[in-house]
Write an enzyme that holds these catalytic residues in place. Structure first.
Site, PDB file in Angstrom:
ATOM      1  N   LYS A  11      65.349 -32.023  60.334  1.00 54.84           N
ATOM      2  CA  LYS A  11      64.178 -32.051  59.618  1.00 54.84           C
ATOM      3  C   LYS A  11      64.507 -32.658  58.098  1.00 54.84           C
ATOM      4  O   LYS A  11      65.207 -33.380  58.595  1.00 54.84           O
ATOM      5  CB  LYS A  11      64.242 -30.316  58.989  1.00 54.84           C
ATOM      6  CG  LYS A  11      64.476 -29.554  60.354  1.00 54.84           C
ATOM      7  CD  LYS A  11      63.947 -28.591  59.865  1.00 54.84           C
ATOM      8  CE  LYS A  11      64.062 -26.828  61.261  1.00 54.84           C
ATOM      9  NZ  LYS A  11      63.367 -26.038  61.077  1.00 54.84           N
ATOM     10  N   HIS A 117      66.621 -28.407  63.752  1.00 56.70           N
ATOM     11  CA  HIS A 117      66.190 -27.699  64.640  1.00 56.70           C
ATOM     12  C   HIS A 117      66.546 -27.824  66.256  1.00 56.70           C
ATOM     13  O   HIS A 117      66.829 -28.482  66.140  1.00 56.70           O
ATOM     14  CB  HIS A 117      64.034 -27.980  64.655  1.00 56.70           C
ATOM     15  CG  HIS A 117      63.769 -27.200  65.883  1.00 56.70           C
ATOM     16  ND1 HIS A 117      63.421 -26.130  65.977  1.00 56.70           N
ATOM     17  CD2 HIS A 117      63.264 -27.640  67.668  1.00 56.70           C
ATOM     18  CE1 HIS A 117      62.582 -25.865  67.234  1.00 56.70           C
ATOM     19  NE2 HIS A 117      62.691 -26.729  68.170  1.00 56.70           N
TER      20      HIS A 117
END
Length: 139
Positions: A11, A117
């Protein structure tokens, strides 16, 4: 256990904080093969579409803004039991609850800025991988 694939993103916080190399190293040391990887940036529209499953949740707007604020690293990984093993490797969403030795324990700073993620199912891994990589980009 069948060899399968999962999808991950480093991210914007993980990229901004200089953790790409460390995270990729943890991934490969855990036995994952990187079959596709790229540095890219989500537009607001991209982030809205990618996270549309969360559209009704109170954190949706903040999540979209966060995920479109800077570059990400998107990757498709391959390994036996890839989805489950990767979820174990990344650790709990809240880094305070993440086990020692997990990516989030080492690199995340908060629930919102949790560095990575990881897909939660084989089906979502295929959908998320296809969102970021054309068929010719998947090896």
């Amino acid at each position: 256990m069948a060899t399968n694939r999962t999808f991950t993103m480093i991210k914007p916080d993980g990229v901004q904080n200089g953790h790409i190399g460390g995270i990729v190293n943890m991934i490969t040391e855990a036995g994952f093969k990187i079959v596709s990887m790229k540095l890219t940036q989500l537009t607001v529209a991209d982030a809205q579409k990618f996270y549309e499953v969360h559209a009704a949740r109170p954190f949706y707007g903040e999540l979209v803004a966060f995920m479109s604020r800077g570059p990400i690293v998107a990757a498709i990984l391959e390994k036996d039991n890839a989805v489950e093993d990767f979820r174990t490797l990344i650790g709990a969403t809240n880094p305070a609850d993440a086990a020692e030795g997990t990516i989030r324990k080492k690199y995340a700073t908060s629930i919102g800025e949790n560095a990575v993620h990881g897909s939660d199912s084989d089906e979502n891994a295929a959908i998320e991988g296809a969102f970021h990589f054309a068929g010719r980009e998947q090896f």
